[in-house]
Design an enzyme around this catalytic site. Structure first.
Site, PDB file in Angstrom:
ATOM      1  N   TYR A 146     -24.898  34.967 -38.365  1.00  0.00           N
ATOM      2  CA  TYR A 146     -24.133  36.210 -38.262  1.00  0.00           C
ATOM      3  C   TYR A 146     -22.685  35.890 -38.571  1.00  0.00           C
ATOM      4  CZ  TYR A 146     -22.026  40.383 -36.131  1.00  0.00           C
ATOM      5  OH  TYR A 146     -21.308  41.531 -35.902  1.00  0.00           O
ATOM      6  N   ASP A 241     -18.364  28.742 -41.403  1.00  0.00           N
ATOM      7  CA  ASP A 241     -17.954  29.748 -40.431  1.00  0.00           C
ATOM      8  C   ASP A 241     -17.922  29.068 -39.064  1.00  0.00           C
ATOM      9  OD1 ASP A 241     -17.655  31.735 -38.606  1.00  0.00           O
ATOM     10  OD2 ASP A 241     -19.213  33.047 -39.416  1.00  0.00           O
ATOM     11  N   LYS A 269     -12.344  33.308 -31.954  1.00  0.00           N
ATOM     12  CA  LYS A 269     -12.663  32.961 -30.566  1.00  0.00           C
ATOM     13  C   LYS A 269     -11.652  32.019 -29.905  1.00  0.00           C
ATOM     14  CE  LYS A 269     -17.538  34.103 -31.217  1.00  0.00           C
ATOM     15  NZ  LYS A 269     -17.823  35.346 -30.530  1.00  0.00           N
TER      16      LYS A 269
HETATM   17  N1  HOZ Z   1     -21.127  39.040 -31.856  1.00  0.00           N
HETATM   18  C1  HOZ Z   1     -20.970  38.566 -30.535  1.00  0.00           C
HETATM   19  C2  HOZ Z   1     -21.959  37.528 -30.181  1.00  0.00           C
HETATM   20  N2  HOZ Z   1     -22.457  36.735 -31.183  1.00  0.00           N
HETATM   21  C3  HOZ Z   1     -21.065  39.675 -29.525  1.00  0.00           C
HETATM   22  C4  HOZ Z   1     -19.740  40.135 -29.140  1.00  0.00           C
HETATM   23  C5  HOZ Z   1     -19.719  41.127 -28.007  1.00  0.00           C
HETATM   24  O1  HOZ Z   1     -20.605  41.956 -27.868  1.00  0.00           O
HETATM   25  O2  HOZ Z   1     -18.781  41.085 -27.254  1.00  0.00           O
END
Ligand code: HOZ
Length: 432
Positions: A146, A241, A269
């Site tokens: 992702y 990534d 992050k």
């Molecule tokens: N895309 C985030 C985890 N892989 C989720 C982020 C969220 O819902 O805070």
């Protein structure tokens, strides 16, 4: 006494009246685990508290950023200082260069970096840049990885897309994904075949070098090397990534751990210390195509926001000065992951556990998990029962089989033992 979630339920109902699913991001809605999400009101160290006063040991850590735990004094103090000077100027500030300097010091291939406001923006921009640099159209991504929610990347994606079983996304015209090739992760033949078929047409390969978004899945031995060799040979850009893995698996991320240099790296992050941030960077030869130096356009009102820069800089400086944190994270994570796996074995449950440093997942399948196809074989209903039992026992895990859990430097040996004890009880219930 079973925990009460009355306040959280009330808050969820209120939020649902105004926001789709009551959330600002789908994974938080707990749809895959069959319960309402606790509304978090406070975090300190390794713990969070919900609106009903329930206390949890937290293994989400805001989905990765909080490597020092919740509200670490070093970050809170830096934020306090920055806050008194204002929240945003839409202008250059000295804090951007501070953060840039420490980011560049961690990633030797990076000569320049651009700050944005999220991981999605970072990957989207890195791909645009790779296309501008190579003047090619195709991109390669991997099933179950992702890279945020840009149109071209929502193809066989992991994270919430996998959790909710949405194969792509409505609203993305097929023309927008016609140049996206989605290949199985850890399969060198697949990538070789694609490069044979689309020789001199692939702009870039984007990969999570250790996948976190289908649960934690490490690269097979030699796989990242193969990606490096193939992309170099075809003059395609290799993008790591490292939004999740950057400053988490090592100060220099997965590329330091596996000793592979990509052409571009995306970050997020941890580099924001818990505030919204993303970044992409690489050699000047590529980065100088970014406006205002070059013709690749990308911009943002809150990019380089002074609060985010200050929080990120404080966190990264602390990590740089306390390198021993990574060995501690590795040791405690190993203790936790194998302790829970042993509890599962005692309960005669066959789990597979994957871990790299402080990123890990217990998959409810006996088979090795090396790709999306193998992750998808997990018994997600058993995972949901386990998840709910853990929550009831005060352990806050990612609410999906297809998300990595994270340990922070604030977790203690006592937290780990408490979690293993909770898991022993949860496995009995997960069986039922
Ligand atoms: N895309 C985030 C985890 N892989 C989720 C982020 C969220 O819902 O805070």
């Amino acid at each position: 006494m079973p925990r009460k979630f009355d306040e959280s339920r009330k808050l969820q109902k209120r939020a649902e009246q105004m926001m789709p699913g009551g959330v600002s991001s789908p994974a938080r809605a707990f749809r895959a685990v069959g319960c309402d999400p606790p509304f978090i009101v406070r975090g300190h160290g390794s713990h969070v508290w919900d609106a009903d006063g329930n206390d949890y040991i937290d293994y989400i850590g805001s989905w990765g950023p909080l490597i020092l735990g919740h509200a670490p004094p070093v970050v809170i103090e830096a934020l306090g200082v920055a806050l008194r000077n204002g929240t945003s100027f839409g202008a250059s500030t000295p804090a951007e260069a501070d953060l840039a300097e420490v980011v560049l010091s961690a990633f030797p291939h990076m000569q320049k970096v651009r700050f944005v406001s999220s991981g999605t923006e970072a990957t989207m921009s890195a791909i645009r840049l790779a296309r501008a640099y190579t003047k090619r159209k195709y991109i390669v991504k991997f099933e179950g990885c992702y890279h945020g929610h840009a149109d071209a990347l929502l193809v066989k994606a992991g994270s919430g897309v996998a959790t909710l079983g949405i194969p792509g996304s409505a609203g993305v015209p097929e023309e927008f994904t016609q140049f996206t090739l989605a290949l199985p992760f850890n399969d060198t033949n697949a990538i070789e075949q694609s490069f044979n078929k689309f020789s001199n047409q692939i702009a870039c390969v984007i990969v999570e070098p250790v996948v976190g978004n289908m649960g934690c899945v490490p690269p097979a031995r030699g796989y990242l090397e193969a990606l490096r060799t193939i992309t170099k040979h075809d003059k395609a850009v290799l993008i790591f990534d490292e939004v999740m893995t950057g400053f988490r698996l090592a100060f220099g991320g997965a590329q330091e751990l596996y000793k592979i240099q990509p052409d571009l790296t995306t970050l997020g992050k941890i580099i924001g210390g818990g505030l919204p941030v993303g970044a992409y960077g690489g050699p000047s030869e590529i980065m100088d195509l970014v406006a205002p130096l070059g013709p690749m356009y990308q911009a943002g009102t809150l990019s380089g926001n002074p609060l985010a820069m200050a929080a990120g800089y404080a966190q990264l400086r602390y990590l740089r000065d306390h390198d021993e944190i990574y060995a501690k994270l590795d040791k405690l994570s190993e203790e936790l992951v194998t302790g829970v796996a042993a509890a599962a074995e005692e309960a005669e449950l066959s789990l597979t556990h994957n871990r790299v440093g402080s990123m890990f997942t217990w998959f409810f399948t006996p088979e090795p998990v090396t790709s999306w196809d193998s992750a998808a074989k997990s018994d997600t209903k058993a995972f949901a029962r386990f998840f709910r039992a853990m929550l009831e026992n005060g352990i806050y895990l990612p609410p999906s089989q297809f998300e990595a859990a994270f340990l922070s430097a604030a977790h203690s040996g006592k937290d780990i033992q408490q979690t293993i004890t909770a898991a022993k009880q949860a496995f009995v219930l997960a069986h039922a």
